[in-house]
Each structure stands twice: as structure tokens, then as C-alpha cells.
Design a protein around this motif. Structure first.
Motif, mmCIF file in Angstrom:
data_model
loop_
_atom_site.group_PDB
_atom_site.id
_atom_site.type_symbol
_atom_site.label_atom_id
_atom_site.label_comp_id
_atom_site.label_asym_id
_atom_site.label_seq_id
_atom_site.Cartn_x
_atom_site.Cartn_y
_atom_site.Cartn_z
ATOM 1 N N THR A 104 0.833 -1.203 0.000
ATOM 2 C CA THR A 104 0.000 0.000 0.000
ATOM 3 C C THR A 104 0.868 1.253 0.000
ATOM 4 O O THR A 104 0.611 2.197 -0.746
ATOM 5 C CB THR A 104 -0.942 0.008 1.218
ATOM 6 O OG1 THR A 104 -1.710 -1.187 1.218
ATOM 7 C CG2 THR A 104 -1.868 1.202 1.203
ATOM 8 N N PHE A 105 1.919 1.256 0.816
ATOM 9 C CA PHE A 105 2.819 2.406 0.882
ATOM 10 C C PHE A 105 3.512 2.645 -0.463
ATOM 11 O O PHE A 105 3.600 3.783 -0.935
ATOM 12 C CB PHE A 105 3.851 2.194 1.997
ATOM 13 C CG PHE A 105 4.806 3.333 2.144
ATOM 14 C CD1 PHE A 105 4.390 4.533 2.688
ATOM 15 C CD2 PHE A 105 6.120 3.219 1.723
ATOM 16 C CE1 PHE A 105 5.268 5.598 2.817
ATOM 17 C CE2 PHE A 105 7.003 4.266 1.852
ATOM 18 C CZ PHE A 105 6.571 5.460 2.401
ATOM 19 N N LEU A 106 3.975 1.584 -1.094
ATOM 20 C CA LEU A 106 4.631 1.726 -2.395
ATOM 21 C C LEU A 106 3.659 2.228 -3.469
ATOM 22 O O LEU A 106 4.021 3.053 -4.319
ATOM 23 C CB LEU A 106 5.270 0.403 -2.820
ATOM 24 C CG LEU A 106 6.473 -0.045 -1.973
ATOM 25 C CD1 LEU A 106 6.936 -1.418 -2.399
ATOM 26 C CD2 LEU A 106 7.597 0.965 -2.043
ATOM 27 N N LEU A 107 2.423 1.741 -3.427
ATOM 28 C CA LEU A 107 1.419 2.235 -4.375
ATOM 29 C C LEU A 107 1.093 3.711 -4.119
ATOM 30 O O LEU A 107 0.881 4.475 -5.064
ATOM 31 C CB LEU A 107 0.150 1.390 -4.300
ATOM 32 C CG LEU A 107 0.232 0.018 -4.959
ATOM 33 C CD1 LEU A 107 -1.027 -0.792 -4.661
ATOM 34 C CD2 LEU A 107 0.442 0.150 -6.452
ATOM 35 N N LEU A 108 1.076 4.109 -2.863
ATOM 36 C CA LEU A 108 0.843 5.522 -2.555
ATOM 37 C C LEU A 108 1.964 6.384 -3.120
ATOM 38 O O LEU A 108 1.707 7.445 -3.704
ATOM 39 C CB LEU A 108 0.720 5.729 -1.046
ATOM 40 C CG LEU A 108 -0.576 5.260 -0.405
ATOM 41 C CD1 LEU A 108 -0.481 5.357 1.103
ATOM 42 C CD2 LEU A 108 -1.756 6.050 -0.919
ATOM 43 N N LEU A 109 3.201 5.937 -2.968
ATOM 44 C CA LEU A 109 4.327 6.682 -3.533
ATOM 45 C C LEU A 109 4.217 6.758 -5.059
ATOM 46 O O LEU A 109 4.481 7.803 -5.665
ATOM 47 C CB LEU A 109 5.653 6.042 -3.140
ATOM 48 C CG LEU A 109 6.059 6.177 -1.676
ATOM 49 C CD1 LEU A 109 7.365 5.442 -1.415
ATOM 50 C CD2 LEU A 109 6.183 7.634 -1.279
ATOM 51 N N PHE A 110 3.816 5.656 -5.676
ATOM 52 C CA PHE A 110 3.660 5.630 -7.126
ATOM 53 C C PHE A 110 2.606 6.629 -7.585
ATOM 54 O O PHE A 110 2.829 7.411 -8.515
ATOM 55 C CB PHE A 110 3.295 4.214 -7.590
ATOM 56 C CG PHE A 110 3.023 4.119 -9.053
ATOM 57 C CD1 PHE A 110 4.060 4.119 -9.964
ATOM 58 C CD2 PHE A 110 1.720 4.048 -9.530
ATOM 59 C CE1 PHE A 110 3.814 4.048 -11.329
ATOM 60 C CE2 PHE A 110 1.462 3.965 -10.885
ATOM 61 C CZ PHE A 110 2.522 3.970 -11.788
ATOM 62 N N PHE A 111 1.443 6.627 -6.939
ATOM 63 C CA PHE A 111 0.371 7.520 -7.360
ATOM 64 C C PHE A 111 0.607 8.967 -6.916
ATOM 65 O O PHE A 111 -0.025 9.875 -7.449
ATOM 66 C CB PHE A 111 -0.994 7.008 -6.895
ATOM 67 C CG PHE A 111 -1.491 5.881 -7.734
ATOM 68 C CD1 PHE A 111 -1.883 6.090 -9.034
ATOM 69 C CD2 PHE A 111 -1.526 4.587 -7.238
ATOM 70 C CE1 PHE A 111 -2.326 5.051 -9.835
ATOM 71 C CE2 PHE A 111 -1.960 3.534 -8.020
ATOM 72 C CZ PHE A 111 -2.355 3.765 -9.318
ATOM 73 N N LEU A 112 1.509 9.189 -5.984
ATOM 74 C CA LEU A 112 1.910 10.551 -5.664
ATOM 75 C C LEU A 112 2.606 11.175 -6.868
ATOM 76 O O LEU A 112 2.379 12.337 -7.203
ATOM 77 C CB LEU A 112 2.838 10.575 -4.449
ATOM 78 C CG LEU A 112 3.305 11.955 -3.984
ATOM 79 C CD1 LEU A 112 2.121 12.769 -3.492
ATOM 80 C CD2 LEU A 112 4.348 11.818 -2.905
ATOM 81 N N VAL A 113 3.423 10.393 -7.554
ATOM 82 C CA VAL A 113 4.104 10.863 -8.760
ATOM 83 C C VAL A 113 3.166 10.809 -9.959
ATOM 84 O O VAL A 113 3.077 11.752 -10.745
ATOM 85 C CB VAL A 113 5.377 10.024 -9.024
ATOM 86 C CG1 VAL A 113 6.001 10.392 -10.350
ATOM 87 C CG2 VAL A 113 6.363 10.187 -7.886
#
Length: 144
Positions: free
Chosen positions: A118-127
Motif C-alpha cells: 500500500t505504501f509503495l502504491l501511494l508513492l507511485f500515485f503521488l508521482v
């Protein structure tokens, strides 16, 4: 052209449509977790009780619950996606710290792998942002 505008333009031209499914799934997971915290607030209270934040237990549990509920819905529909994701990142960092210090990474029933994903997906969608199938994109291109 600023760096943020360049990132936004790149993400619009390189955003496959199947990423929308992942964005919606991420938002749905966050919404479900917020609903879970709302229904079973004792789970979150117990987690926070053994930490340094025990004095602000009630305020933190309300904030986390509503941030997950509202942020999840905003991510699902793609409205202010980057802002909604940015709000979730500190919460997930806190969850990662609590999980590793209290439960251990590989403990039975640990939520560590799901929290990392979930954290990695959040970082991805932040960009990446909401993409072409989102309310962000719709409102940007259909201004009055």
C-alpha cells in the motif's frame, strides 16, 4: 515549465488505462480499512495504547479513520488524487513503524506485507497522479 508540470505532462502521456484499476483498488483498500477502524475502534485504540501517542489516542484514531475513509473515496474517483495520497503517506509510515516495533515483521497475522504494498502504491500515485480517467483530468479539461 516547472518540474511539477513536467511530471504531470509525462504522467498523462505514459499512463496505461489498467493503472486506473490499481488506483481504484488502492482507494478501496484504504476505504475498507477506515471502515474497519470505524466499526472496530478498539483495534486501533489497542494499537495506539502501547505507544508514545497514548495521550492523543482518541484524536489520532478519529483522524486516521476519517483520513482513510475520505482519502480512499477521493483516490477511487481520482479527485485531488495527489493530495489524498500525500495525506495517506504519513499514516502508512506510522503504521509501518507500529507494526515493526510491536508485532514484528514476520509475525503471524502481521499486516506488514500489505502495508508495504500500500505504501509503495501511494508513492507511485503521488508521482503518477489520477491519470486520464479521473475527476482531476475531467475538471482540468472541462473548465467553464
Amino acid at each position: 515549465m516547472g518540474t511539477l508540470q513536467q511530471i504531470h505532462n509525462w504522467s498523462l502521456t505514459h499512463h496505461p488505462r489498467w493503472l486506473v484499476v490499481i488506483r481504484v483498488a488502492l482507494g478501496l483498500c484504504l476505504f475498507i480499512k477506515g471502515y474497519s477502524f470505524m466499526i472496530n475502534s478498539a483495534e486501533l485504540d489497542l494499537l495506539l495504547q502501547n505507544s508514545r501517542l497514548a495521550a492523543q489516542n482518541d484524536a489520532i484514531s478519529i483522524f486516521v479513520t476519517w483520513a482513510h475513509l475520505l482519502g480512499g473515496v477521493m483516490i477511487i474517483v481520482g479527485l485531488f488524487t495527489r493530495w489524498a495520497v500525500a495525506l495517506q503517506i504519513p499514516i502508512l509510515l506510522g503504521a509501518l513503524i507500529f507494526i515493526t516495533t510491536q508485532q514484528g515483521i514476520f509475525a503471524a497475522g502481521s499486516m506488514f506485507p500489505l502495508t508495504i504494498v500500500t505504501f509503495l502504491l501511494l508513492l507511485f500515485f503521488l508521482v503518477e497522479g489520477g491519470g486520464p480517467i479521473s475527476l482531476d483530468h475531467f475538471f482540468k479539461h472541462h473548465q467553464a
